[in-house]
Every structure is written in structure tokens, then in C-alpha cells.
Design a protein around this motif. Sequence first.
Motif, PDB file in Angstrom:
ATOM      1  N   PHE A 212       0.830  -1.212   0.000  1.00  0.00           N
ATOM      2  CA  PHE A 212       0.000   0.000   0.000  1.00  0.00           C
ATOM      3  C   PHE A 212       0.862   1.258   0.000  1.00  0.00           C
ATOM      4  O   PHE A 212       0.569   2.226  -0.709  1.00  0.00           O
ATOM      5  CB  PHE A 212      -0.922  -0.003   1.215  1.00  0.00           C
ATOM      6  CG  PHE A 212      -1.760   1.244   1.327  1.00  0.00           C
ATOM      7  CD1 PHE A 212      -2.842   1.445   0.485  1.00  0.00           C
ATOM      8  CD2 PHE A 212      -1.450   2.220   2.270  1.00  0.00           C
ATOM      9  CE1 PHE A 212      -3.598   2.595   0.573  1.00  0.00           C
ATOM     10  CE2 PHE A 212      -2.194   3.370   2.362  1.00  0.00           C
ATOM     11  CZ  PHE A 212      -3.283   3.565   1.515  1.00  0.00           C
ATOM     12  N   ILE A 213       1.931   1.254   0.789  1.00  0.00           N
ATOM     13  CA  ILE A 213       2.836   2.404   0.820  1.00  0.00           C
ATOM     14  C   ILE A 213       3.475   2.615  -0.550  1.00  0.00           C
ATOM     15  O   ILE A 213       3.529   3.747  -1.061  1.00  0.00           O
ATOM     16  CB  ILE A 213       3.918   2.202   1.891  1.00  0.00           C
ATOM     17  CG1 ILE A 213       3.286   2.202   3.295  1.00  0.00           C
ATOM     18  CG2 ILE A 213       4.984   3.299   1.795  1.00  0.00           C
ATOM     19  CD1 ILE A 213       4.254   1.841   4.399  1.00  0.00           C
TER      20      ILE A 213
ATOM     21  N   SER B   3       0.937   3.977  -2.983  1.00  0.00           N
ATOM     22  CA  SER B   3       0.673   5.402  -2.747  1.00  0.00           C
ATOM     23  C   SER B   3       1.794   6.284  -3.289  1.00  0.00           C
ATOM     24  O   SER B   3       1.548   7.386  -3.774  1.00  0.00           O
ATOM     25  CB  SER B   3       0.498   5.651  -1.242  1.00  0.00           C
ATOM     26  OG  SER B   3      -0.575   4.899  -0.719  1.00  0.00           O
ATOM     27  N   LEU B   4       3.023   5.768  -3.228  1.00  0.00           N
ATOM     28  CA  LEU B   4       4.174   6.551  -3.691  1.00  0.00           C
ATOM     29  C   LEU B   4       4.384   6.469  -5.196  1.00  0.00           C
ATOM     30  O   LEU B   4       4.761   7.469  -5.834  1.00  0.00           O
ATOM     31  CB  LEU B   4       5.448   6.078  -2.987  1.00  0.00           C
ATOM     32  CG  LEU B   4       5.572   6.361  -1.494  1.00  0.00           C
ATOM     33  CD1 LEU B   4       6.821   5.687  -0.943  1.00  0.00           C
ATOM     34  CD2 LEU B   4       5.632   7.868  -1.238  1.00  0.00           C
TER      35      LEU B   4
ATOM     36  N   SER C  93       2.192   5.178  -7.753  1.00  0.00           N
ATOM     37  CA  SER C  93       1.116   5.264  -8.733  1.00  0.00           C
ATOM     38  C   SER C  93       1.249   6.572  -9.521  1.00  0.00           C
ATOM     39  O   SER C  93       2.019   7.463  -9.152  1.00  0.00           O
ATOM     40  CB  SER C  93      -0.244   5.214  -8.032  1.00  0.00           C
ATOM     41  OG  SER C  93      -0.445   6.380  -7.236  1.00  0.00           O
TER      42      SER C  93
ATOM     43  N   ASN D 144      -0.601   8.990  -9.648  1.00  0.00           N
ATOM     44  CA  ASN D 144      -1.005  10.132  -8.836  1.00  0.00           C
ATOM     45  C   ASN D 144      -0.146  10.297  -7.589  1.00  0.00           C
ATOM     46  O   ASN D 144      -0.331  11.250  -6.831  1.00  0.00           O
ATOM     47  CB  ASN D 144      -2.479   9.996  -8.427  1.00  0.00           C
ATOM     48  CG  ASN D 144      -3.406  10.034  -9.629  1.00  0.00           C
ATOM     49  OD1 ASN D 144      -3.169  10.783 -10.576  1.00  0.00           O
ATOM     50  ND2 ASN D 144      -4.461   9.231  -9.590  1.00  0.00           N
ATOM     51  N   GLY D 145       0.761   9.355  -7.366  1.00  0.00           N
ATOM     52  CA  GLY D 145       1.642   9.438  -6.206  1.00  0.00           C
ATOM     53  C   GLY D 145       2.763  10.429  -6.439  1.00  0.00           C
ATOM     54  O   GLY D 145       3.106  10.746  -7.591  1.00  0.00           O
TER      55      GLY D 145
END
Length: 237
Positions: free
Chosen positions: A61-62, A65-66, A68, A70-71
Motif C-alpha cells: 500500500f505504501i 501510494s508513492l 502510482s 497520482n503518487g
Amino acid sequence: MNELFWPLWLSIRVSLVATAIVALVGSLIAYLFARRRFPGKDMLETLFILPMVLPPTVIGFILLSLLSKNGPLGKWLFQLFHIEFVFNWLGAVVASSVVAFPLMYQNAVAAFSGVDKKLELAARTLGKSPWTVFWTVTLPLAWPTLLAGIVLSFARALGEFGATLMLAGYIPGKTDTLTLAIYFAVANGENDRALIYALIVFAFGLTVMYWFLAFSRRRVLRYRLGDGAGAPDDRAP
């Protein structure tokens, strides 16, 4: 390539690339951390080995989030280099690298810490440059333990599941590593296929751990007998 063996080929490719990354980065960082003290070192080391205790899904997940689109990091990499990690085999490489890094780092720290600094100093007094001392004295003495870290890192990368599923996803023929293929084969009722993949992973893991334990015993025995300058102590293989 045969559809049955594609996950094996992909897993080996991902594991080799991930191992190369963690071997290089982990060794360099470990060498610096084994030889120097500075503010914040303990916190950084904690972050380095944290993936050993975090659930793989949390790591995934981390990373998602970083990395993607959009990250913060993924958006930058995509705009500059058009590199994508989500639903891509590169995502599996990143996930495997992160979870395997602590094993390489810890072994590398033990390797460089166990090198007899008197031998390095003797080489320096003979006029050798720090770079020459590293390649001709430090690295050869540290290499056996570094090799153990490399082998364990490869095995850990090969067995990675949770973080890979979160970041790379499961796309047959693209991101279906062995561990993912096992899970989804069982989910689809293809138990025979899952058994083949599971036996491959089991056989490889058994071979690696048998070699690692035998290697560790030989290293400890050599140290106790006084054979080999700079051999590591009993705290690390």
C-alpha cells in the motif's frame, strides 16, 4: 514461451533484477553505516529493516501510494521518464527489492564489521589508495557473508507475494509471478497447476536454506579454528 512456465521465468527475472539492486545498494549503504557514526543513523537503520516486520500488504500500500501515477514519486517518474510501476513487472521488482533489502543490509553490515581493520591499515601504509584497499582487502574478506546475503535476498524476492499483488497486480502473461500464480490457480480450482508451482518454490527454498545453514556452520567452524583472517563471529552467517 509455454504458458505453464511463464510465471517461473518471470519470477526468476524479477528476482535477479531485485537481487542485483539490493546487492549493490545494500552493500554500499551497509559499508558506510558499518564504518561511520552520525546523527539519525539509528532511525535510518530502523527504516531499512522495517520491511522485515511490516505486513506485505502494508508495504504494498505504501509503495502504491508513492509510485502510482497520482503518487508523488510515481507522477514525477512518469512525467520525466514514462516509467510505470503499477500493473507492470517493474512494480514486482520494486516490491521484491523492498522486502529483500533488510536481509542484504544486515548481512552486509555484519560482513564489513567483521573485516579486520588492521589488515586495511596495513594496506594503506603500503601506499594503497582507499579504493584499492576496498577492492583488494575489504571486499574479498567480506565476500562470503555478502554472498549469503545475496542468496537469501534472491530467495526472499522469489517468494514475495503481498506487496507484489498490491503494486503490480495479477495480469496473466505480464505480472503473474510464481506466488501469484499459485494463489490464483487455487482460486480458479487449478490445483494441479498450483501444486507444480508450489513444488518449484518449495524445492528452491529448501535448497537455499540447506546451503545457507551448511555455509553458516562452516564459517563458524573456520572462525573457531582460527582459519581465515577477518572471519565473522557467531552473530552472523
